[in-house]
Write an enzyme that holds these catalytic residues in place. Sequence first.
Site, PDB file in Angstrom:
ATOM      1  CB  ILE A 175      -0.975   0.029   1.196  1.00  0.00           C
ATOM      2  CG1 ILE A 175      -0.241  -0.110   2.529  1.00  0.00           C
ATOM      3  CG2 ILE A 175      -2.032  -1.038   1.052  1.00  0.00           C
ATOM      4  CD1 ILE A 175      -1.157  -0.054   3.747  1.00  0.00           C
ATOM      5  CG  ASP A 176      -0.131   4.225  -2.664  1.00  0.00           C
ATOM      6  OD1 ASP A 176       0.609   3.473  -3.311  1.00  0.00           O
ATOM      7  OD2 ASP A 176      -1.225   4.649  -3.079  1.00  0.00           O
ATOM      8  CE  LYS A 177       6.189   9.563   2.955  1.00  0.00           C
ATOM      9  NZ  LYS A 177       5.119  10.586   3.007  1.00  0.00           N
TER      10      LYS A 177
END
Length: 305
Positions: free
Chosen positions: A136-138
């Site tokens: 998942i994104d930062k």
Amino acid sequence: MDKFSVTEEYVGRRLDEVLSKVEVDLSRSKVQAMIKAGDVLVNDKKEKPAYIVRLADLITYKKTTNSTLNVVAENIPLNIVFEDEDIIIINKPQGMVVHPGNGHPTGTLVNALVNYSDELAHKEGSEFRPGLVHRIDKDTSGLLAIVKNDFAYEKLADQLSDHSMHREYIALVKGFIEESDGKIDGPIGRDPKIKTKFCVNLKNGKEAVTYFHVIKRYAGGYTLIACRLRTGRTHQIRVHMDYIGHPVVGDPLYGHNNRGLYNNGQLLHAYKLSFMHPRTEKEVTFEAPLPDHFVNILDSLTEVK
């Protein structure tokens, strides 16, 4: 380049399975990584790991040597939701990068995982992403499945590939969504103008489907939604919600005028994860509550009935 012509004994099997049988020194997870990197061709064409081989298919592949990424083990606290001999379920905080890369050599989830478990640090074929099946994104918080062995990796990777792993998110988006439920079916590809972005590309994009359900609407023009992914493209929810004119609040990359309420990353949380456990083959479901920063924003809003 090495070559192999499919014989009768392999007909009807998956490409990744066949190549891992032919090349016994390559694990199936390593083969899958090679296929996705374009180092495996079938009849001079790229195929997916799940491609079913046919008699006399010519499989061409480039055997790569394992290059070990010098990942620094860091004693970073992990929020572990569940752990057994095969899997670890992590609740990742907003702001943590998942794996090292340009500009983020340390402080990532992988740095923490390498410190936490030697098994993950030395997992074959995953030097750059020890134990990771998905990401998942930062600035997206929430659940990630981590695997501790090749057996678990293959089981979960298959579920990710055939869309039987269910991932659900909660997002606060800009504007009122009038429908109670919806489906966004828009293929996603690289943005031709900005290399760090993706966009809906009806001609050349890869299939991407997002389902959403409205949870609440708030004064000021905001809607809280639950999203379920059928596919898992990079930035999928962020791209799709921007595409229909309802960008995720706080998103620094997608949308316009959607950072007035919150400007520290997208308000997007991976709150639910369901899949068949690799060993018991029984469905398991994990949930993670909304993080404090997300709850504080919702508490500042007034619900519209």
